[in-house]
Design an enzyme around this catalytic site. Structure first.
Site, PDB file in Angstrom:
ATOM      1  N   HIS A 183       0.808  -1.234   0.000  1.00 25.08           N
ATOM      2  CA  HIS A 183       0.000   0.000   0.000  1.00 25.08           C
ATOM      3  C   HIS A 183       0.831   1.269   0.000  1.00 25.08           C
ATOM      4  O   HIS A 183       0.276   2.348   0.196  1.00 25.08           O
ATOM      5  CB  HIS A 183      -0.908   0.049   1.233  1.00 25.08           C
ATOM      6  CG  HIS A 183      -1.955  -1.004   1.265  1.00 25.08           C
ATOM      7  ND1 HIS A 183      -3.220  -0.826   0.738  1.00 25.08           N
ATOM      8  CD2 HIS A 183      -1.937  -2.251   1.770  1.00 25.08           C
ATOM      9  CE1 HIS A 183      -3.925  -1.934   0.942  1.00 25.08           C
ATOM     10  NE2 HIS A 183      -3.166  -2.813   1.565  1.00 25.08           N
ATOM     11  N   LYS A 228      -8.260  14.129   4.600  1.00 27.07           N
ATOM     12  CA  LYS A 228      -7.388  12.957   4.562  1.00 27.07           C
ATOM     13  C   LYS A 228      -6.341  13.136   5.642  1.00 27.07           C
ATOM     14  O   LYS A 228      -6.269  14.211   6.256  1.00 27.07           O
ATOM     15  CB  LYS A 228      -6.735  12.809   3.191  1.00 27.07           C
ATOM     16  CG  LYS A 228      -6.117  14.129   2.656  1.00 27.07           C
ATOM     17  CD  LYS A 228      -5.522  13.963   1.279  1.00 27.07           C
ATOM     18  CE  LYS A 228      -6.558  13.954   0.176  1.00 27.07           C
ATOM     19  NZ  LYS A 228      -6.575  12.740  -0.589  1.00 27.07           N
ATOM     20  N   ARG A 229      -5.543  12.076   5.897  1.00 23.44           N
ATOM     21  CA  ARG A 229      -4.473  12.231   6.867  1.00 23.44           C
ATOM     22  C   ARG A 229      -3.579  13.403   6.467  1.00 23.44           C
ATOM     23  O   ARG A 229      -3.400  13.688   5.287  1.00 23.44           O
ATOM     24  CB  ARG A 229      -3.636  10.948   6.933  1.00 23.44           C
ATOM     25  CG  ARG A 229      -4.292   9.832   7.699  1.00 23.44           C
ATOM     26  CD  ARG A 229      -4.531  10.172   9.147  1.00 23.44           C
ATOM     27  NE  ARG A 229      -3.315  10.212   9.913  1.00 23.44           N
ATOM     28  CZ  ARG A 229      -3.039   9.405  10.931  1.00 23.44           C
ATOM     29  NH1 ARG A 229      -3.915   8.487  11.319  1.00 23.44           N
ATOM     30  NH2 ARG A 229      -1.907   9.515  11.599  1.00 23.44           N
ATOM     31  N   LYS A 258       0.807  14.655   0.708  1.00 26.33           N
ATOM     32  CA  LYS A 258      -0.576  14.895   0.279  1.00 26.33           C
ATOM     33  C   LYS A 258      -0.806  16.378  -0.036  1.00 26.33           C
ATOM     34  O   LYS A 258      -1.803  16.760  -0.594  1.00 26.33           O
ATOM     35  CB  LYS A 258      -1.564  14.392   1.331  1.00 26.33           C
ATOM     36  CG  LYS A 258      -1.511  12.870   1.497  1.00 26.33           C
ATOM     37  CD  LYS A 258      -2.470  12.398   2.554  1.00 26.33           C
ATOM     38  CE  LYS A 258      -2.306  10.917   2.902  1.00 26.33           C
ATOM     39  NZ  LYS A 258      -3.035   9.995   2.030  1.00 26.33           N
ATOM     40  N   THR A 266      -8.592   6.480  -1.769  1.00 25.50           N
ATOM     41  CA  THR A 266      -9.957   5.965  -1.907  1.00 25.50           C
ATOM     42  C   THR A 266     -10.946   7.096  -1.622  1.00 25.50           C
ATOM     43  O   THR A 266     -12.088   7.044  -2.067  1.00 25.50           O
ATOM     44  CB  THR A 266     -10.218   4.792  -0.929  1.00 25.50           C
ATOM     45  OG1 THR A 266      -9.659   5.138   0.343  1.00 25.50           O
ATOM     46  CG2 THR A 266      -9.593   3.512  -1.430  1.00 25.50           C
ATOM     47  N   LYS A 325     -14.646   8.146  -3.296  1.00 20.86           N
ATOM     48  CA  LYS A 325     -15.880   8.444  -2.543  1.00 20.86           C
ATOM     49  C   LYS A 325     -16.444   9.796  -2.974  1.00 20.86           C
ATOM     50  O   LYS A 325     -17.663   9.932  -3.187  1.00 20.86           O
ATOM     51  CB  LYS A 325     -15.593   8.453  -1.036  1.00 20.86           C
ATOM     52  CG  LYS A 325     -15.252   7.087  -0.488  1.00 20.86           C
ATOM     53  CD  LYS A 325     -14.595   7.158   0.894  1.00 20.86           C
ATOM     54  CE  LYS A 325     -13.897   5.832   1.193  1.00 20.86           C
ATOM     55  NZ  LYS A 325     -12.877   5.926   2.229  1.00 20.86           N
TER      56      LYS A 325
HETATM   57  O1  DL6 Z   1      -4.706   1.021  -0.329  1.00 22.86           O
HETATM   58  C1  DL6 Z   1      -5.342   1.766   0.628  1.00 22.86           C
HETATM   59  C2  DL6 Z   1      -4.582   3.033   0.900  1.00 22.86           C
HETATM   60  C3  DL6 Z   1      -4.308   3.832  -0.356  1.00 22.86           C
HETATM   61  O2  DL6 Z   1      -5.520   4.230  -0.930  1.00 22.86           O
HETATM   62  C4  DL6 Z   1      -3.481   5.058  -0.032  1.00 22.86           C
HETATM   63  O3  DL6 Z   1      -3.128   5.719  -1.193  1.00 22.86           O
HETATM   64  C5  DL6 Z   1      -2.241   4.625   0.706  1.00 22.86           C
HETATM   65  O4  DL6 Z   1      -1.525   5.777   1.121  1.00 22.86           O
HETATM   66  C6  DL6 Z   1      -2.581   3.777   1.906  1.00 22.86           C
HETATM   67  N1  DL6 Z   1      -1.370   3.253   2.428  1.00 22.86           N
HETATM   68  C7  DL6 Z   1      -1.129   3.102   3.716  1.00 22.86           C
HETATM   69  C8  DL6 Z   1       0.209   2.521   3.982  1.00 22.86           C
HETATM   70  N2  DL6 Z   1       0.342   2.195   5.306  1.00 22.86           N
HETATM   71  N3  DL6 Z   1       1.204   1.422   5.563  1.00 22.86           N
HETATM   72  N4  DL6 Z   1       1.993   0.729   5.492  1.00 22.86           N
HETATM   73  O5  DL6 Z   1      -1.893   3.410   4.576  1.00 22.86           O
HETATM   74  O6  DL6 Z   1      -3.359   2.653   1.504  1.00 22.86           O
END
Ligand code: DL6
Length: 819
Positions: free
Chosen positions: A363, A554-555, A560, A662, A666
Site C-alpha cells: 500500500h 485525509k491524513r 498529500k 480511496t 468516494k
Molecule cells: O490502499 C489503501 C490506501 C491507499 O488508498 C493510499 O493511497 C495509501 O496511502 C494507503 N497506504 C497506507 C500505507 N500504510 N502502511 N503501510 O496506509 O493505503
C-alpha cells in the site's frame, strides 16, 4: 434489493419495538420510560444484532457444508466507523426502523449520533479492509477479517488555539453492543524464550520453542451483514488476556503483586493502535501486536480447517490468506513453524504450502513506511521465527544467485536481511518471497512497484507482481451516506446500482436532461445545508451552502500537500485584497485530517491552516467570497457528512507518492469534481470520467523522478513568479502569526531551503491555473452539474465489489458461494 418484499417477516419487524423495550430492561437494566438516547441506541443495536445471529450461523453452516475455500483478510487495521446504519442499510430496513424509532419518541439520526466510531485504523488502509469485508460478504465470498480489538483506537483530535491536541479514544468505555465476546475460546500466544533442537523418534533433528512467556488471545466477533443479508460474516478481533501462569519465584518469595505484574502487563498488547500513518516506529510492542494477531489467527484457521481435513497438505486449496501490507507478514515464518515444528513436515513441503497460501498487498512506496525490524529485536522476541527467516533467505538467495550469477549487488538488494546500518529484517522482501502474488492498489502504483521499488523481484518473478485497483463499497459510500442522491438515482435508473455500480452509467444520458440536473443540484444543496449545520455545531462557524465547497479531507502528510491548497487560499486572499471589487467565485475551503502525534511538520501545517483561516475569515473585504475552516477529528462518521456535500475534491499529492487513494473515489461517486495530479487512482478516475470532466494538473510521476535525478531548484519558481513569492514571504515573515513571527519558518524553509521534496513550488502555477478553470466552470452551473452527474455515472469501476471479485478470481481462486 433481494429481500425487500419479506423483510418485515424475516427480521420480525413487528416485534422490534417490543424487543427494544425488552432489551432496555433485560440487558441494560434501564427503565423503558426513561428517554435516554444512549440507552435507546444500545437497546436498538442489541435488537438489530440479535436478528442477524441466526443468519450468521446459517452462513457458517453453508460454508462448512459446501467445504468452501475461505479467505482470511489479515489486517492490523479495520476502520468500520459506526455500525448501526450500516446494519440497517444492508438489512434493507432503514425506513421501517425509522418509523419504529419514531413511535418510541426518537429520530433515527439522533440515535445514530449516540454511537462512537470504531476507529481501529489510521486511514485508507484500514477503511479499505472494511470495504472489502462488506463486498466479500455481499457477493457470497466466504471471507473473514482478522484483526485486533484495540481498547484505544485512533486518537480523538481537538484543535486548541489552532494546534492539534490528541485525546485518547476510549471508544469501548460504555460498551459496544456489536461485539460478541467468545469468553470460552482462548489461544496461547508465545513470546521470547529460545529455540531448542532435539531428535524425534526417527532420529531427525527437530526444533521446539521453549521457556516462552505466554499471553492468551480471546476472540471477539463483530457481525458483517452482506447487502440483502443472504450471508452474514464476521470480523474476528483479538484481545490480550493474561495467562493463568504465575511468576513462581516472585510468588514463593511472597511477592504476590510482583508475581501479578507480568500478567497485568501482558494485557497491554491490545491496548492501543499505533497512530502513525505510513511511518514505521519500530517499537517492540508493535511487533508483539503483529505476532499476537498472526499467532492467534493461525491457531483459529487451522482449528477450523482440521475440522474437515485430516492432513494439512490441502491447506492452499481450502485457505487463502491476504496480508494487508507487511504488518502481518510474520505469518509466513509462523506458518512454516507450525507446519514443521508442530505438524512434523519437512521444509520443502511446508514451503510449498506456505507460498501457495499467502498473497501480499503493498500500500505504499514511501521509504519511511517500509517495515524493517532489527534482527536483535526479532530474534529475542521470536527466536524460532528468526531462524526460519534466515533459512528462507538462504534458500531464496541461492536461487537468485543461480539466475544472476556474480550479481552480488542484486543479492544484497533482494536479501531479506539488510546488512548496512545493523542487521534488519526487510518485511516487504519476506512478504514477496513467501507469497504467490503481490499486488499494488492502482495501475500506476503497481507499475511503480514493477519498475521501481520491487524491480529486482519483478525481474526474478515476472508474473508475481500485479495490480488490483482499490474500490469503495457503494452501500456505505453512496446509499447510506447520501440518501438524497441515492433516492434520486434509484428513482431514475432503479435500485440495482448498489450491487452493480456499473449501472450508474445509465445516468449518462440524464446529464443532458435539465429537469434531472435540477434535481441533482437540489440533492447536492440539501447535503451542503446539512453539512453547514454540522460545521456550525462543530466549530461555531457559519458557512454559505451557495458557495463552492472545496474539500481536502485525509491524513495530514507532506506528500498529500495540504500546504499547496493553503498556498492557493492565500493567493485568493491576496487577489481579493488587491482588488476588493473583483468578480470571484465564492468558495468555502474545508480541511480535515489527523497528523501523527510525533509528526512536527504536519502539525505545523494544521496550525497554519487555522491561522490562515483566522485571518481570512475576519477580513471584511473577503467576507462572502472566501471562507476557510479546519474540522477537527476527521473520522468515518464525519466523512459520511462531508463527502456528499463536496463540490470539489482535492487529490493533489506529488505524483508517484499516493498509492491509490480511496477518498478520491468516494467524493467523485457523490458527484464532486476532482482537482488532482496524475497520481494513484486519479489516473484511472480520469480515464473513466473523461479528461474534460476532471481538473488535472502538475508534474507526472516520471517527471517528478526525472527532476529528482537532474536536480530540482525550487528557488527558480520563487524568483520567476511574483504571486508565489508573495505567498511564501507571507508564510515565512509571520504575516499569519504576528505574535510569533518565526512560527512558520520551518514550513517556509522546507520549500525554500530544504529542497522542497514534494515539489510544491513546481506545481504551484499549474495548480493555480487548474483552480481558475474550476472557478470559471462553477459560474456555469448547468455545465458544472452536468459534469458532476458524469463523474458519478462513470464511477462503476471503483466499487469494492469489482476489486474483491478481481482478488477472488485472480488471486484467491474462490468463487461466490451458490454460483
Ligand atoms: O490502499 C489503501 C490506501 C491507499 O488508498 C493510499 O493511497 C495509501 O496511502 C494507503 N497506504 C497506507 C500505507 N500504510 N502502511 N503501510 O496506509 O493505503
Amino acid at each position: 434489493c433481494k429481500m425487500s418484499k419479506n423483510v418485515r417477516e424475516v427480521f420480525r419487524l413487528d416485534e422490534l419495538k417490543d424487543d427494544i423495550r425488552r432489551n432496555m430492561v433485560a440487558l441494560l437494566g434501564n427503565d423503558p420510560r426513561s428517554k435516554r438516547k444512549f440507552s435507546y441506541y444500545n437497546a436498538l443495536a442489541y435488537s438489530v444484532r440479535e436478528r442477524l445471529v441466526d443468519l450468521w450461523m446459517r452462513t457458517q453452516s453453508d460454508y462448512y457444508d459446501s467445504m468452501a475455500k475461505r479467505v482470511y483478510y489479515l489486517s492490523m487495521e479495520f476502520l468500520p466507523g459506526r455500525f448501526l446504519m450500516n446494519y440497517l442499510t444492508n438489512m434493507g430496513i432503514v425506513d421501517e426502523c425509522r418509523e419504529i424509532v419514531a413511535e418510541l419518541g426518537f429520530s433515527l439520526e439522533e440515535l445514530e449520533e449516540e454511537e462512537w466510531d470504531a476507529g481501529l485504523g489510521n486511514g485508507g488502509l484500514g477503511r479499505l479492509a472494511s470495504c472489502y469485508l462488506d463486498s466479500m460478504v455481499s457477493q457470497n465470498i466466504p471471507g473473514y477479517g482478522y484483526g485486533i480489538l484495540y481498547d484505544y483506537g485512533i486518537f480523538y483530535q481537538s484543535i486548541v488555539n489552532g494546534n492539534q491536541e490528541e485525546r485518547c479514544d476510549n471508544w469501548r468505555r460504555h460498551g459496544c453492543p456489536w461485539e460478541i465476546t467468545r469468553l470460552d475460546t482462548l489461544y496461547e500466544v508465545k513470546f521470547y524464550g529460545r529455540s531448542e533442537t532435539y531428535y524425534d523418534s526417527d532420529g531427525n533433528v527437530r526444533f521446539r520453542w521453549v521457556d516462552t512467556e505466554n499471553v492468551m488471545a480471546m476472540p471477539c466477533d463483530i457481525l458483517i451483514p452482506g447487502y440483502g443479508c443472504s450471508h452474514v460474516s464476521n470480523m474476528r478481533l483479538w484481545t490480550a488476556q493474561s495467562s493463568r501462569e504465575f511468576n513462581l519465584s516472585d510468588f514463593n518469595r511472597g511477592d504476590y503483586i510482583g508475581a501479578m505484574h507480568g500478567k497485568v502487563m501482558s494485557e497491554n498488547i491490545t491496548k492501543v493502535l499505533y497512530p502513525n500513518d505510513q511511518f514505521l516506529q519500530g517499537m517492540e510492542l508493535r511487533l508483539k501486536q503483529q505476532y499476537f494477531l498472526v499467532s492467534a489467527t493461525f491457531q483459529d484457521i487451522l482449528r477450523r480447517y482440521l475440522k474437515q481435513h485430516t492432513s494439512l497438505a490441502a491447506l492452499p486449496e481450502a485457505v487463502a490468506v491476504q496480508l494487508n501490507d507487511t504488518h502481518p507478514a510474520i505469518a509466513i515464518p509462523e506458518l512454516m513453524r507450525l507446519l514443521m515444528d508442530v505438524y512434523g513436515m519437512g521444509w520443502d513441503v511446508a514451503w510449498d504450502i506456505c507460498t501457495r497460501t499467502f498473497a501480499y498487498t503493498n500500500h505504499t512506496v514511501l521509504p519511511e513506511a517500509l517495515e524493517t525490524w532489527p534482527v536483535d529485536l526479532l530474534g529475542r522476541l521470536l527466536p524460532r521465527h528468526m531462524q526460519i527467516i534466515y533459512e528462507i533467505n538462504r534458500r531464496f538467495l541461492e536461487g537468485v544467485a543461480a539466475t544472476f550469477p556474480g550479481d552480488t549487488e542484486r543479492l544484497s538488494r533482494m536479501s531479506v536481511i539488510q546488512e548496512e546500518g545493523g542487521q534488519r529484517v526487510r518485511m516487504a522482501n519476506l512478504a514477496i518471497v513467501g507469497s504467490h502474488t503481490v499486488n499494488g492498489v492502482a495501475a500506476l502504483h503497481s507499475n511503480i512497484l514493477q519498475t521501481g521499488l520491487f524491480r529486482d523481484f519483478h525481474e526474478y518473478y515476472p508474473r508475481k507482481i500485479r495490480n488490483v485497483t482499490n474500490g469503495v463499497t457503494p452501500r456505505r459510500w453512496l446509499m447510506q451516506c447520501n440518501p438524497a442522491l441515492s433516492r434520486l438515482i434509484t428513482q431514475s435508473i432503479g435500485p440495482e446500482w448498489c450491487c452493480n455500480l456499473e449501472k450508474l452509467r445509465e445516468l449518462v444520458p440524464l446529464a443532458e436532461d435539465s429537469a434531472f440536473r435540477d434535481a441533482w443540484a437540489r440533492a447536492k444543496l440539501e447535503n451542503k445545508r446539512l453539512l453547514s449545520r454540522y460545521v456550525l455545531r462543530k466549530v461555531q462557524m457559519g458557512i454559505n451552502p451557495n458557495t463552492l465547497f472545496d474539500m481536502q479531507f485525509k491524513r495530514m502528510h507532506e506528500y498529500k500537500r495540504q500546504l499547496l491548497n493553503v498556498m492557493h487560499v492565500i493567493s485568493l486572499f491576496n487577489r481579493i485584497k488587491d482588488n476588493p471589487s473583483a468578480d470571484i467565485t465564492p468558495r468555502t475551503v474545508l480541511f480535515g485530517g489527523k497528523a501523527a502525534p510525533g509528526y512536527y511538520q504536519a502539525k505545523l501545517i494544521i496550525r497554519l491552516i487555522n491561522e490562515v483561516a483566522r485571518v481570512v475569515n475576519a477580513d471584511a473585504d473577503v467576507a462572502g467570497r472566501l471562507r476557510v475552516a479546519f474540522l477537527p477529528n476527521y473520522c468515518i462518521s464525519q466523512a459520511e457528512k462531508v463527502v456528499p456535500a463536496a463540490d470539489l475534491s482535492e487529490q493533489i499529492s506529488t505524483a508517484g507518492m499516493e498509492a491509490s487513494g480511496t477518498g478520491n473515489m468516494k467524493f467523485a461517486l457523490n458527484g464532486a469534481l476532482t482537482i488532482g495530479t496524475l497520481d494513484g487512482a486519479n489516473v484511472e478516475i480520469m480515464e473513466e470520467v473523461g479528461a474534460e470532466n476532471i481538473f488535472i494538473f502538475g508534474l507526472k510521476a516520471h517527471e517528478v523522478a526525472e527532476k529528482r535525478r537532474s536536480g530540482y531548484n525550487p528557488r527558480e519558481f520563487y524568483e520567476n513568479d511574483a504571486e508565489l513569492r508573495r505567498v511564501m514571504d507571507m508564510i515565512g515573515s509571520g504575516f499569519f502569526s504576528p505574535d510569533e513571527r518565526g512560527l512558520f519558518s520551518p514550513v517556509y524553509d522546507s520549500l525554500m531551503h530544504h529542497g522542497d521534496y514534494y515539489m510544491l513550488m513546481a506545481d504551484y502555477r499549474p495548480y493555480m491555473e487548474a483552480q481558475a478553470a474550476v472557478d470559471a466552470l462553477y459560474l456555469d452551473q448547468d455545465q458544472w452539474v452536468r459534469k458532476s452527474i458524469l463523474n458519478a455515472a462513470n464511477m462503476g469501476k471503483f466499487s469494492s465489489d469489482r476489486s474483491v471479485m478481481e482478488y477472488a478470481r485472480g488471486i484467491w481462486h474462490v468463487e461466490p458461494l451458490g454460483k
